[in-house]
Design an enzyme around this catalytic site. Structure first.
Site, PDB file in Angstrom:
ATOM      1  N   CYS A  13       0.817  -1.210   0.000  1.00  0.00           N
ATOM      2  CA  CYS A  13       0.000   0.000   0.000  1.00  0.00           C
ATOM      3  C   CYS A  13       0.854   1.264   0.000  1.00  0.00           C
ATOM      4  O   CYS A  13       0.376   2.340   0.375  1.00  0.00           O
ATOM      5  CB  CYS A  13      -0.936   0.005   1.201  1.00  0.00           C
ATOM      6  SG  CYS A  13      -0.067   0.078   2.785  1.00  0.00           S
ATOM      7  N   GLU A  27       7.441 -24.945 -10.117  1.00  0.00           N
ATOM      8  CA  GLU A  27       7.536 -25.563  -8.791  1.00  0.00           C
ATOM      9  C   GLU A  27       8.916 -26.100  -8.452  1.00  0.00           C
ATOM     10  O   GLU A  27       9.295 -26.157  -7.291  1.00  0.00           O
ATOM     11  CB  GLU A  27       6.522 -26.707  -8.693  1.00  0.00           C
ATOM     12  CG  GLU A  27       5.083 -26.268  -8.906  1.00  0.00           C
ATOM     13  CD  GLU A  27       4.087 -27.279  -8.368  1.00  0.00           C
ATOM     14  OE1 GLU A  27       4.255 -27.727  -7.236  1.00  0.00           O
ATOM     15  OE2 GLU A  27       3.152 -27.611  -9.098  1.00  0.00           O
TER      16      GLU A  27
END
Length: 1326
Positions: A58, A1257
């Site tokens: 933010c 992965e």
């Protein structure tokens, strides 16, 4: 008291150059909430990710004009902590105000995108704003400033390297490559080097010469209206009345004092970095808040001949600059305290928090973990207090820090400034701290230490020691210090001082925060470091040599002890990324194999990429909040929601009785019925008009429980109670019992691997919009599996799937955590939407997300290995147990994969592998990147390391000796060729210069006692796919429209892995993507493709390969020729027969190897990552930039699993680690100093598209190379100290575990508690 009927004053500030005037401001509204919810602004580029200021998503820039200096200050802040009321007279810039793809990109946005610094893109706006704020203050920053600026921003996808690369393009300093001294540099190597040219190897992922230059003159000016307001400030008091809270902001010091006298219990709020999280997460509430932000008297700085007085409202960032300036101006002997403070300020929190938090707030908060209070205390700092009655001073000492009433502020007083005296000539001041990671982490223990000697001697005249983290507040060791006055500074003093300290500061075994023995050890370890620092300083002052007559008073510090004095420095990581360039004959317009920018990269960087919660508010939309169990295993006696309904805005409470269809499965309910199985299980949900009202109402739901037995939390308890979720999975080959009888040695051991939180930056969220007819629903959800969401909502509501349309534009990180869980939240929200008939939005707070959703399975492994003295392993028996939590979820699949992958790269003729999933009273663990491989294979590699230790051989020799060498079959009888594996291993050995560096590591360890280095190289054979053919099927639908545009529908989801970008490269057309599950019920990704000329990144220009002219398309339409086509892939043949213990479960393997070197501090357990080299077999990469990014991101995530990411559970099964402050994923400072990634050249596979491989992965496990390098360093320390017993391998290798494994005189001297005599703060669940 709050009085909403009264009229609030006007709040005036600017956002992105536009004036904002708010007349009815609620003091509880943050800047983040205002930006995202204000229907006029709708600035959703600023993201909500944690709400506590711990992640940086933010970040925005705030500018204020200082009338005294006549300068405008620009600084980054966390919008989630900034009260809107505090912004009067400020200018706010968000990512949308920096630049836009619709108008003009800012160089910061362009470079982070084109440097491949975005994957999922959720953290990118925060990264952009941190760099933008840095550049507004320093257009040509240093590398150190860049690292500081990004230290408060987290990213879970990229591994940070490309983000730092983009920032480095603005820096002026030459890089700090370790090869510079040889006349070479890893970054100076050109593509046309003989080696590169010879093997067609490329080392360039982006062309920085294409970037637009930064022109500081083009930045927005500070609004003239605000400039006038700052030059002629209003003196009147501003008051803002909210529903529950009143915010009062006086304009003068006198008014502030009057208000404090009128409201003595009202806190004075400046930065809100302490009070804000406390009010949000800890239930603190104050009806009146006083803001001193507009009082200039509290920001003054005064210098005199004796010391420095700093205003209480100076931010910690300003304090840092003030101290640095004084250090540069004053003699060294006067700046001892200032240097100690500056040292801690560099690592305290992130840049945004330092910009917000104030010195006064930090002091007055008196947190037990305060980094500055211990130093200020021993430095004899004084607090200047003021009230209407008058001024007074109190010492910042142990009495004040303990909160004694006689030495505390009176309710009507405020802190105006802090006086910090200069140090004296024969005075030494030092600061120490140890946290889970280097920066932006609360310390486990910190300390301030000061000693004053009689002039010209080593006789102690005064001594002060204070610790943080070892009590409810900063603790002063006053009695111990008094006992040492008059003593000489020598080894006898050290031993006595340690003993006194441990006696005076008694930390109980049940202390909050745990880590009791570690903290005790740190206290004496810090004292030893201080002893050495002072001894060194005394010798330097008196210029005495070891041959001096006074050498007994000033003993020389042995050279091998000197490393204890050195702190680990954080530097900007360097590295090289190499890959095979495309065939020279490949047309320039063919982008396959080229490092193309992520399709949404620029939108990520400008905040214009839309995520689930960025969708604008819908008419009559309601908000949902979940009520979860507070008991681990109990019967629900009653649910009383009457108090919740009495609150304003509450519309309904959704319980299991409201579900019209299936309430989940019998053993896995959506909403609990009669019984709860874990803390965090969802019981009901509140629906209200606002999210704040909904969350407030959840606290009023009264649930009565009756505890049930047993309560099982640990794997050990599950084994005792025979509590398992599924049958054992087993693979066996050879005759293992006979083999054990014919070996030279047998070793048995245990391995514990902790769990891991997904920590996707975008928490779980869903928006349900019921349509007006036919029971249809639109479901906007952040998920990896929209089809599962659709199916679950359908069964829950008992309506057909074709009534439900799931939309997934993009996902802000998933890592397996958004496969199954989003369906639960979607279904519960859908029940609320159907019951109320209105849209429902559900967005989980970070704390709730971490509490409810589960993560990677903790593992307990046991091995028995038989081997010859040569290192050849003849027999291996591994048994693994994973902690599955309270329901099955994916635990059976994870167990299967774990067992199938346990052998890793090794051919062992006699092998038995077993796995079981334990049922415990914890939230169900679920899919996670790597799917069991990162935990299980750590057991295998630990076994290899144990064999090496017993044979007296390096671990890499044991690995080589037992690795697959030729075409062979795995334990499950699947044939494969290990040739790429061997190539990766050999290339990694070569590129990392492993053998020469092994020699250098050994030489370093011989010369250093308190610092040790370790190096490890790890091979990897990672299987891709599922053991079921149906899982591999795929379909695509292509529509060609008569204007030449194309629509492509496919089954993939954009999680940040660049699936759309790679699809674009295989058909080079301009693409805009949108995912939706259609009303027909199928889930698909929809790509709108326009056949036109367009530009790819890095200057590559391409023409549509299909190049179908519009007239021909129109002609085909007129001739009734279908302009649609479907493609269908039946899938790879894959199966596994567990009864026969054989099959072909995997289509192909990804091979790789990683080498890492670390250095550990044996006194604190800290480590630094010196270098990592990765070689990965990607075959023919479709996009090297994306593939390298996937490898790096997975490696850093795996590194976090094995080093810093530690979950703590209470003895009652409550998860403590529920925020970025308590759970530490890697940050920019954790990246290896040299980080090199190579894609194996000249490798192909016939099975896949363009001979490419899925790499998302596999890189996770390569992070274990850091773990085993740490283990190697610990082993070196233990060999030197010669402890008799072996130590159990435990992951993560936290500072606590590393320090306690490096057993020495200090670990031996601490008191040990009998575990039976106290209740621990936390319990190990693996």
């Amino acid at each position: 008291m709050p009085c909403p009927s009264q009229s609030s004053d006007e709040l005036v500030f600017f956002v992105n150059g536009k004036k904002v005037t708010e007349k009815n401001v609620d003091p509880e509204v943050t800047l983040l909430a205002f930006l995202r919810r204000n229907w006029i602004l709708c600035l959703t580029g600023t993201k909500y990710a944690c709400g506590t200021g711990g992640c940086g998503a933010c970040t925005v820039m705030v500018s204020r004009h200082d009338a005294v200096s006549r300068k405008t200050r620009h600084f980054s802040v966390m919008a989630c902590l900034v009260p809107l009321c505090s912004l009067h007279g400020a200018a706010v810039i968000t990512v949308e105000g920096v630049g836009s793809i619709k108008t003009r990109l800012h160089p910061v946005q362009e470079r982070i995108a084109k440097s491949h610094g975005t994957q999922c893109g959720f953290c990118t706006p925060g990264m952009v704003m941190s760099m933008y704020a840095l550049l507004r203050n320093h257009p040509q920053p240093s590398e150190e400033q860049l690292m500081e600026a990004l230290g408060g921003n987290l990213c879970r996808c990229t591994g940070y390297r490309p983000i730092l690369d983009s920032g480095r393009t603005f820096c002026t300093e030459p890089n700090g490559c370790q090869q510079k001294g040889t006349g070479k540099c890893c970054l100076d190597q050109k593509e046309d080097d003989s080696l590169a040219a010879k093997s067609n190897i490329c080392m360039k992922l982006f062309a920085k010469e294409e970037f637009q230059p930064l022109d500081p003159t083009q930045e927005p000016i500070f609004p003239p209206e605000l400039l006038r307001m700052a030059e002629n400030p209003e003196k009147q008091t501003l008051t803002f009345y909210g529903e529950r809270i009143t915010w009062i902001s006086p304009g003068t010091l006198q008014d502030l004092l009057a208000l404090k006298a009128k409201y003595p219990e009202a806190p004075v709020v400046s930065g809100n970095t302490s009070l804000g999280p406390a009010m949000k997460s800890q239930g603190h509430f104050y009806p009146i808040l006083l803001s001193p932000a507009r009082v200039p008297d509290l920001k003054t700085v005064t210098k005199n001949s004796d010391g420095l007085t700093i205003g209480a409202c100076c931010s910690l960032a300003q304090v840092k600059d003030i101290l640095a300036e004084n250090i540069s101006e004053l003699p060294e002997e006067k700046t001892q305290t200032y240097r100690a403070l500056l040292k801690h300020l560099r690592s305290l929190a992130g840049q945004q928090i330092r910009n917000m938090a104030t010195l006064g707030g930090h002091v007055i908060s008196r947190h037990c973990y305060s980094d500055l209070n211990p130093i200020l205390s021993v430095g004899k700092a004084t607090l200047n207090l003021l009230s209407e009655v008058g001024a007074r001073q109190i010492p910042l000492d142990g009495s004040f820090l303990a909160g004694l009433a006689s030495e505390d502020l009176k309710p009507e007083e405020i802190l105006t400034s802090v006086y910090i005296p200069h140090s004296q000539k024969w005075e030494f001041v030092s600061a120490f701290r140890q946290a889970q990671c280097h920066h932006n982490a609360l310390p486990d223990v910190n300390a301030g230490m000061r000693v004053l000697f009689s002039e010209g001697t080593d006789t102690i005249e005064d001594l002060s020691i204070a610790f943080g983290g070892v009590g409810p507040a900063t603790v002063s060791a006053h009695r111990s210090c008094q006992q040492l006055l008059g003593r000489h500074w020598n080894a006898l003093l050290l031993d006595e001082a340690c003993r006194h300290l441990l006696e005076e500061i008694s930390l109980p075994g049940s202390a909050l925060g745990g880590k009791v023995e570690f903290k005790r050890t740190l206290m004496v370890s810090f004292l030893f470091k201080f002893y050495l620092e002072v001894l060194q300083g005394l010798r330097r002052k008196l210029k005495l040599s070891s041959e001096s007559a006074d050498s007994q008073h000033y003993p020389a510090i042995a050279d091998r002890f000197l490393s204890a004095l050195e702190d680990f420095q954080v530097t900007l990581p360097q590295g090289v990324q190499t890959y095979q360039s495309v065939d020279p004959r490949q047309p320039l317009q063919d982008p396959v194999g080229r490092p193309i920018m992520h399709l949404s990269g620029l939108k990520h960087a400008t905040g214009e990429a839309t995520f689930c919660d960025d969708i604008p508010r819908v008419d009559e939309e309601l908000f949902m909040a979940l009520v979860t169990s507070t008991r681990a295993h109990a019967r629900i006696i009653s649910i009383d929601s009457s108090e919740a309904f009495a609150l304003p805005g509450v519309v309904d409470v959704i319980t299991a009785e409201d579900i019209p269809g299936a309430n989940g499965a019998d053993d896995d309910k959506l909403l609990a019925v009669e019984e709860v199985l874990c803390v965090g299980q969802i019981i009901c949900a509140v629906v209200a008009e606002t999210d704040v009202q909904a969350k407030r109402a959840t606290e009023k739901i009264k649930i009565t429980y009756e505890d049930l037995e047993p309560m099982i939390f640990t794997i050990e308890d599950a084994i005792k109670h025979n509590s398992f979720l599924c049958p054992e999975k087993k693979l066996e080959q050879g005759n293992i019992e006979e083999a054990f009888e014919n070996v030279d040695q047998i070793v048995e051991g245990e391995v514990h691997v902790g769990g891991q939180e997904h920590f996707y930056m975008e928490t779980q969220r869903v928006l349900i919009i019921p349509k007006t007819e036919d029971q249809e629903l639109d479901v906007y959800v952040s998920t990896q599996d929209p089809a599962h969401v659709q199916k679950t909502v359908s069964s829950t509501l008992n309506i057909p799937s074709n009534k439900i349309t799931c939309h997934v534009k993009r996902v802000g990180g998933g890592f397996g955590g958004k496969v199954g869980r989003p369906a639960v939240f979607g279904a519960i929200a859908a029940v609320g939407a159907v019951k109320t008939g209105l849209p429902i939005r559900l967005v989980l707070d970070r704390e709730d997300d971490m509490l409810i959703t589960g993560g990677r399975h903790p593992l307990f492994g046991k091995y028995k290995v038989g081997f010859m003295n040569s290192g050849r392993i003849k027999a291996l028996d591994i048994e693994c147990y994973i902690n599955g939590g309270c329901t099955l979820d994916d635990s059976e699949l994870v167990t299967e994969f774990l067992v199938l992958k346990l052998e890793n790269a090794y051919k062992i003729r006699n092998l038995r592998l077993r796995g079981r999933a334990c049922m415990t009273n914890l939230p169900s663990n679920t899919a996670f990147r790597g799917f069991g491989f990162p935990q299980g294979t750590l057991v295998t590699e630990s076994c290899i390391t144990a064999v090496a230790a017993k044979c007296g051989l390096p671990p890499e020799k044991i690995r080589e000796k037992n690795m697959y060498k030729t075409i062979d079959k795995t334990i499950y009888k699947q044939a494969f060729s290990p040739e790429p594996l061997i190539r990766c291993w050999n290339e990694c050995l070569d590129k990392s210069s492993f053998h020469s560096r092994r020699t250098q590591v050994e030489a370093f360890n011989r010369k250093n006692y308190w610092k040790k280095r370790g190096i490890a190289i790890i091979p990897m054979k990672f299987s891709v796919g599922f053991a079921a053919t149906s899982y591999h099927q795929a379909a695509a639908l292509v529509h060609i429209y008569t204007d030449g545009s194309v629509l492509v529908a496919h089954g993939g989801n954009e999680l940040g892995q660049g699936i759309h970008t790679k699809m674009l490269q295989t058909q080079p057309e301009e693409v805009v993507s949108q995912s939706r599950a259609t009303a027909a019920g199928s889930t698909r990704q929809v790509l709108h493709v326009k056949y036109s000329h367009f530009h790819l990144t890095n200057g590559i220009s391409t023409q549509s390969l299909l190049n179908v002219p519009v007239p021909q398309i129109e002609a085909a339409f007129e001739q009734r020729i279908s302009l649609s086509a479907t493609g269908y892939f039946r899938g790879y043949k894959a199966f596994m027969d567990w009864e026969k213990q054989e099959g072909d479960p995997f289509p192909y393997y990804v091979y790789g190897a990683a080498c890492s070197e670390v250095e550990i501090d044996c006194l604190t357990g800290a480590h630094k990552k010196i270098r990592t080299d990765i070689v990965m077999d990607a075959c023919c990469s479709l996009n090297p930039a994306i593939d390298v990014g996937q490898i790096e991101g997975a490696f850093i995530q795996g590194m976090g699993l094995y080093t810093t990411e530690e979950l703590h559970y209470s003895p009652e099964g409550v998860l403590y680690s529920r925020s970025p402050e308590e759970y530490k994923i890697p940050s920019v400072t954790d990246v290896p100093q040299q980080f090199n990634v190579s894609l194996l050249p000249n490798s192909e596979t016939p099975l896949t598209i363009y001979s490419s491989k899925g790499l998302g992965e596999s890189g996770m496990f390569l992070g274990s190379s850091v773990f085993f390098a740490i283990a190697d360093a610990v082993a070196a320390a233990r060999r030197e100290r010669d402890p008799s017993e072996d130590f159990t391998v435990q992951s993560p290798a936290t500072p606590e575990r590393v320090r306690m494994a490096c057993a020495d005189r200090f670990t031996d001297m601490i008191p040990r508690d009998d575990p039976k005599t106290f209740k621990p703060w936390s319990i190990p669940i693996a």
